[in-house]
Design a protein around this motif. Structure first.
Motif, PDB file in Angstrom:
ATOM      1  N   HIS A  64      -2.960   2.197  12.852  1.00 25.00           N
ATOM      2  CA  HIS A  64      -2.478   1.560  11.602  1.00 25.00           C
ATOM      3  C   HIS A  64      -3.079   0.151  11.527  1.00 25.00           C
ATOM      4  CE1 HIS A  64      -0.038   0.734   8.185  1.00 25.00           C
ATOM      5  NE2 HIS A  64       1.142   0.572   8.742  1.00 25.00           N
ATOM      6  N   GLY A 100     -11.580   2.026  11.861  1.00 18.53           N
ATOM      7  CA  GLY A 100     -11.903   1.464  10.555  1.00 18.53           C
ATOM      8  C   GLY A 100     -12.464   2.495   9.597  1.00 18.53           C
ATOM      9  N   PHE A 101     -12.496   3.773  10.096  1.00 18.03           N
ATOM     10  CA  PHE A 101     -12.988   4.858   9.230  1.00 18.03           C
ATOM     11  C   PHE A 101     -11.877   5.874   8.986  1.00 18.03           C
ATOM     12  CE2 PHE A 101     -17.337   5.728   7.903  1.00 18.03           C
ATOM     13  CZ  PHE A 101     -17.953   4.532   8.275  1.00 18.03           C
ATOM     14  N   ARG A 115       0.947  -8.240   4.465  1.00 19.05           N
ATOM     15  CA  ARG A 115       1.812  -7.117   4.083  1.00 19.05           C
ATOM     16  C   ARG A 115       3.269  -7.497   3.867  1.00 19.05           C
ATOM     17  NH1 ARG A 115       0.550  -1.810   4.369  1.00 19.05           N
ATOM     18  NH2 ARG A 115      -1.312  -2.633   3.381  1.00 19.05           N
ATOM     19  N   HIS A 163       0.833  -1.209   0.000  1.00 18.69           N
ATOM     20  CA  HIS A 163       0.000   0.000   0.000  1.00 18.69           C
ATOM     21  C   HIS A 163       0.859   1.247   0.000  1.00 18.69           C
ATOM     22  CE1 HIS A 163      -3.849   2.197   1.069  1.00 18.69           C
ATOM     23  NE2 HIS A 163      -4.158   1.423   0.048  1.00 18.69           N
ATOM     24  N   ARG A 199     -10.367  -1.718  -1.068  1.00 19.04           N
ATOM     25  CA  ARG A 199     -10.193  -3.003  -0.363  1.00 19.04           C
ATOM     26  C   ARG A 199     -11.384  -3.259   0.564  1.00 19.04           C
ATOM     27  NH1 ARG A 199      -4.671  -1.259   2.290  1.00 19.04           N
ATOM     28  NH2 ARG A 199      -6.034   0.488   2.720  1.00 19.04           N
ATOM     29  N   HIS A 203      -8.869   7.771   6.229  1.00 17.19           N
ATOM     30  CA  HIS A 203      -7.605   7.301   5.667  1.00 17.19           C
ATOM     31  C   HIS A 203      -6.793   8.512   5.230  1.00 17.19           C
ATOM     32  CE1 HIS A 203      -4.719   5.107   3.177  1.00 17.19           C
ATOM     33  NE2 HIS A 203      -5.095   4.056   3.854  1.00 17.19           N
ATOM     34  N   ARG A 204      -5.475   8.413   5.368  1.00 15.43           N
ATOM     35  CA  ARG A 204      -4.627   9.534   4.977  1.00 15.43           C
ATOM     36  C   ARG A 204      -4.713   9.791   3.467  1.00 15.43           C
ATOM     37  NH1 ARG A 204       0.001  11.405   7.092  1.00 15.43           N
ATOM     38  NH2 ARG A 204      -1.194  11.692   8.988  1.00 15.43           N
ATOM     39  N   ARG A 217     -12.798   7.736  18.352  1.00 18.03           N
ATOM     40  CA  ARG A 217     -12.844   7.851  16.890  1.00 18.03           C
ATOM     41  C   ARG A 217     -13.514   6.603  16.336  1.00 18.03           C
ATOM     42  NH1 ARG A 217      -7.709  10.435  13.770  1.00 18.03           N
ATOM     43  NH2 ARG A 217      -8.208  12.580  14.260  1.00 18.03           N
ATOM     44  N   LEU A 218     -14.128   6.700  15.157  1.00 20.30           N
ATOM     45  CA  LEU A 218     -14.702   5.512  14.536  1.00 20.30           C
ATOM     46  C   LEU A 218     -13.551   4.703  13.947  1.00 20.30           C
ATOM     47  CD1 LEU A 218     -17.944   6.347  12.528  1.00 20.30           C
ATOM     48  CD2 LEU A 218     -17.679   5.547  14.881  1.00 20.30           C
TER      49      LEU A 218
HETATM   50  C1  SDX Z   1      -4.375   1.575   7.776  1.00 21.96           C
HETATM   51  O1  SDX Z   1      -1.564   4.617   5.225  1.00 21.96           O
HETATM   52  C2  SDX Z   1      -1.998   3.490   4.807  1.00 21.96           C
HETATM   53  O2  SDX Z   1      -2.003   3.157   3.664  1.00 21.96           O
HETATM   54  C3  SDX Z   1      -2.508   2.595   5.950  1.00 21.96           C
HETATM   55  C4  SDX Z   1      -3.261   1.339   5.541  1.00 21.96           C
HETATM   56  C5  SDX Z   1      -2.357   0.332   4.847  1.00 21.96           C
HETATM   57  O3  SDX Z   1      -2.858  -0.492   4.073  1.00 21.96           O
HETATM   58  O4  SDX Z   1      -1.145   0.301   5.185  1.00 21.96           O
HETATM   59  O5  SDX Z   1      -4.337   1.682   4.679  1.00 21.96           O
HETATM   60  C6  SDX Z   1      -3.821   0.624   6.779  1.00 21.96           C
HETATM   61  O6  SDX Z   1      -3.659   1.979   8.659  1.00 21.96           O
HETATM   62  C7  SDX Z   1      -5.791   2.049   7.621  1.00 21.96           C
HETATM   63  C8  SDX Z   1      -6.201   3.073   8.723  1.00 21.96           C
HETATM   64  C9  SDX Z   1      -6.581   2.299   9.994  1.00 21.96           C
HETATM   65  N1  SDX Z   1      -6.778   3.241  11.120  1.00 21.96           N
HETATM   66  C10 SDX Z   1      -8.021   3.502  11.581  1.00 21.96           C
HETATM   67  O7  SDX Z   1      -9.066   3.067  11.094  1.00 21.96           O
HETATM   68  C11 SDX Z   1      -8.028   4.402  12.822  1.00 21.96           C
HETATM   69  C12 SDX Z   1      -9.145   5.449  12.689  1.00 21.96           C
HETATM   70  N2  SDX Z   1      -8.752   6.390  11.616  1.00 21.96           N
HETATM   71  C13 SDX Z   1      -8.163   7.646  11.988  1.00 21.96           C
HETATM   72  O8  SDX Z   1      -7.394   7.609  13.175  1.00 21.96           O
HETATM   73  C14 SDX Z   1      -7.558   8.412  10.815  1.00 21.96           C
HETATM   74  O9  SDX Z   1      -8.531   8.478   9.859  1.00 21.96           O
HETATM   75  C15 SDX Z   1      -6.255   7.931  10.193  1.00 21.96           C
HETATM   76  C16 SDX Z   1      -5.186   7.768  11.210  1.00 21.96           C
HETATM   77  C17 SDX Z   1      -6.458   6.674   9.447  1.00 21.96           C
HETATM   78  C18 SDX Z   1      -5.834   9.007   9.179  1.00 21.96           C
HETATM   79  O10 SDX Z   1      -5.603  10.146   9.905  1.00 21.96           O
HETATM   80  P1  SDX Z   1      -5.045  11.502   9.231  1.00 21.96           P
HETATM   81  O11 SDX Z   1      -4.873  11.368   7.772  1.00 21.96           O
HETATM   82  O12 SDX Z   1      -3.874  11.950  10.040  1.00 21.96           O
HETATM   83  O13 SDX Z   1      -6.253  12.473   9.395  1.00 21.96           O
HETATM   84  P2  SDX Z   1      -6.521  13.411  10.640  1.00 21.96           P
HETATM   85  O14 SDX Z   1      -6.311  12.640  11.918  1.00 21.96           O
HETATM   86  O15 SDX Z   1      -5.788  14.694  10.444  1.00 21.96           O
HETATM   87  O16 SDX Z   1      -8.118  13.673  10.495  1.00 21.96           O
HETATM   88  C19 SDX Z   1      -8.635  14.709   9.637  1.00 21.96           C
HETATM   89  C20 SDX Z   1      -9.977  15.078  10.271  1.00 21.96           C
HETATM   90  C21 SDX Z   1      -9.855  15.456  11.746  1.00 21.96           C
HETATM   91  O17 SDX Z   1     -10.945  16.306  12.051  1.00 21.96           O
HETATM   92  P3  SDX Z   1     -10.649  17.945  12.047  1.00 21.96           P
HETATM   93  O18 SDX Z   1      -9.492  18.175  13.008  1.00 21.96           O
HETATM   94  O19 SDX Z   1     -10.348  18.286  10.616  1.00 21.96           O
HETATM   95  O20 SDX Z   1     -11.967  18.541  12.551  1.00 21.96           O
HETATM   96  O21 SDX Z   1     -10.865  13.941  10.239  1.00 21.96           O
HETATM   97  C22 SDX Z   1     -11.173  13.543  11.576  1.00 21.96           C
HETATM   98  C23 SDX Z   1     -10.117  14.158  12.469  1.00 21.96           C
HETATM   99  O22 SDX Z   1     -10.637  14.349  13.775  1.00 21.96           O
HETATM  100  N3  SDX Z   1     -11.099  12.078  11.589  1.00 21.96           N
HETATM  101  C24 SDX Z   1     -11.956  11.286  12.247  1.00 21.96           C
HETATM  102  C25 SDX Z   1     -11.550   9.968  11.952  1.00 21.96           C
HETATM  103  N4  SDX Z   1     -10.484   9.991  11.136  1.00 21.96           N
HETATM  104  C26 SDX Z   1     -10.208  11.304  10.918  1.00 21.96           C
HETATM  105  N5  SDX Z   1     -13.014  11.571  13.055  1.00 21.96           N
HETATM  106  C27 SDX Z   1     -13.664  10.496  13.584  1.00 21.96           C
HETATM  107  N6  SDX Z   1     -13.355   9.199  13.343  1.00 21.96           N
HETATM  108  C28 SDX Z   1     -12.295   8.901  12.540  1.00 21.96           C
HETATM  109  N7  SDX Z   1     -11.966   7.647  12.303  1.00 21.96           N
END
Ligand code: SDX
Length: 438
Positions: free
Chosen positions: A275, A314-315, A399, A240, A326, A317-318, A311-312
């Motif tokens: 992650h 599974g919701f 991976r 990825h 997927r 993504h960067r 935080r939710l």
């Molecule tokens: C993987 O990078 C990859 O490719 C990873 C991956 C891979 O195959 O290797 O795809 C695998 O790691 C998938 C991601 C799994 N993680 C989660 O599901 C954890 C929940 N997700 C979040 O923590 C978050 O979405 C991330 C960590 C995945 C991404 O974070 P970013 O890009 O740093 O975004 P951010 O934290 O700056 O959020 C932007 C905004 C914020 O709100 P504001 O400050 O703009 O008001 O979105 C909000 C965040 O608060 N936000 C969420 C949220 N994710 C982002 N709000 C609620 N629930 C969430 N899950």
């Protein structure tokens, strides 16, 4: 190890201009195969004395790579130019592992040799088996896995760029195969059951299920549908681009560390709940919602509340600002498998409700927050019988070929430098040392 003079994208005719206090610097613009564009700042500090700041590297391309391509806006993922949907449907994990490491799908002859290596290397060095006895019963399998993979570097010390004489097929298949055995052994240790050795006549996925679930008193019957779903799960987790754990592998590997110690670092990075650890966190979240009367709206509100750390899982993504391709594949596989196994999983019902509410909520829509790879995977693993503390281990198994391919690309690229970013110092003003230059 042979070094390759790789083509680093296409330099566009027109440079970018950077005006610092009236002094105009030019920055070359590089274009990738799919039209992505980047500013080459490799001479910025030398020419301007300025560095760039980009916490979390959201705006920074750390390398050039031929391995996987993501279009976050369109929800596209390709490995070596082939769409993930096609690979998940038509190719085995063993073929996709070869594709990632070698750059093209194997012909029958190469596939036979590659599979032969995987079978040959499926056994763990007997001296390593006793390492498991030292872990506490409740040890998390990801911690066991990274420890044991690092221990492999004591058994195979000469696996790094300088002394990597062994054929990359041997090195990569040994890791891809042994890590599967290590994962199954870690599980058996955690449930206090005798370990089950791999069989030479089973496919990669079937052998894993055999080692996980077979027992002297209850033989495990291989169900090809389950093997196929497991194969699909491993394929869609296989690479990825420059995610957190792959970046860890590239950074550690750039110091010319042994491959096994480098991969152990990737496993550790993946174990984080933001992650790869998110797949386990999703199940915990869904169970908590169910225990709380299935009140999905309450948890969506909590996720939106800035004063609430919830935080939710599974919701979001960067990179993906639309549905993770997927997650789409997994959602369909989830329904198909649960129907075939005649399972009614209340966690799936809650996941579907959660997805529906979130996708229609302004907060999530405004931030382009969609289900990612971790949202449905846990429900499938649970249906297969894999315990939750092994979910992130499954992610690591998938991976692994991606990490190896990224490591290989880095070490084989001529002029690869050790990863050493700069910083902006914001600490207390520094005292001048005696006799230092003004
Ligand atoms: C993987 O990078 C990859 O490719 C990873 C991956 C891979 O195959 O290797 O795809 C695998 O790691 C998938 C991601 C799994 N993680 C989660 O599901 C954890 C929940 N997700 C979040 O923590 C978050 O979405 C991330 C960590 C995945 C991404 O974070 P970013 O890009 O740093 O975004 P951010 O934290 O700056 O959020 C932007 C905004 C914020 O709100 P504001 O400050 O703009 O008001 O979105 C909000 C965040 O608060 N936000 C969420 C949220 N994710 C982002 N709000 C609620 N629930 C969430 N899950």
């Amino acid at each position: 190890m042979k070094k390759i003079d790789r083509k680093f994208g296409k330099k566009l005719e027109v440079d970018a201009k950077l005006d610092i206090n009236g002094h105009v610097f030019t920055l070359p613009v590089i274009e990738g195969t799919q039209g992505e564009r980047g500013l080459d700042i490799s001479k910025l500090y030398a020419e301007t004395g300025y560095v760039t700041i980009d916490q979390g590297f959201a705006n920074t391309a750390a390398c050039y790579s031929d391995i996987s391509y993501i279009d976050g806006k369109k929800g596209i993922l390709n490995y070596r130019g082939i769409p993930i949907e096609e690979l998940a449907e038509k190719h085995s994990f063993v073929e996709v592992a070869y594709l990632l490491v070698h750059g093209q799908l194997p012909n029958q002859k190469k596939l036979k040799k590659w599979s032969g290596f995987l079978t040959e290397h499926s056994l763990l060095h007997e001296d390593m088996r006793h390492f498991f006895d030292g872990f506490p019963r409740g040890a998390h399998p990801m911690h066991i896995l990274s420890t044991m993979i690092n221990a492999l570097s004591t058994f195979y010390p000469n696996v790094d760029q300088r002394s990597l004489k062994a054929d990359i097929n041997e090195t990569s298949t040994r890791l891809i195969s042994i890590v599967r055995t290590l994962a199954a052994f870690a599980y058996k240790r955690s449930v206090g059951e005798p370990i089950v050795y791999p069989k030479h006549d089973l496919s990669y996925g079937a052998n894993f299920l055999h080692m996980m679930f077979d027992s002297p008193v209850k033989p495990y019957k291989i169900d090809q549908d389950i093997v196929d779903v497991l194969n699909m799960l491993l394929v869609i987790h296989a690479d990825h681009e420059q995610n957190c754990s792959t970046t860890a592998v590239r950074v550690i590997g750039s110091a010319q560390v042994n491959l096994y110690s480098t991969i152990a670092a990737g496993v550790n990075a993946l174990s984080g709940p933001l992650h790869g650890g998110a797949n386990q966190a999703v199940m915990k979240m869904l169970r908590k919602i169910n225990k709380d009367g299935g009140n999905v709206d309450k948890y969506v509100a909590k996720a939106k509340d800035k004063n609430d750390p919830f935080r939710l899982m599974g919701f979001g993504h960067r990179v993906y600002k639309t549905y993770d391709p997927r997650a789409k594949i997994m959602k369909a596989a989830c329904h198909k498998l649960l129907k075939k196994l005649n399972i009614k999983d209340p966690l799936l019902d809650t996941a579907m409700k959660l997805e529906e509410v979130a996708l229609n909520d302004e907060y999530f829509k405004a931030r382009n927050l969609f289900p990612n790879v971790d949202f449905y995977s846990g429900i499938i693993y649970r249906a297969i019988g894999i315990p939750e503390n092994m979910f992130t281990v499954m992610f690591a198994l998938g991976r692994l070929p991606g990490w190896i391919a990224q490591w290989r690309e880095m070490v084989e690229t001529k002029n690869t430098k050790i990863a050493r970013p700069r910083q902006i110092y914001t600490g207390v003003p520094c005292k001048r040392s005696e006799g230092s230059a003004e």
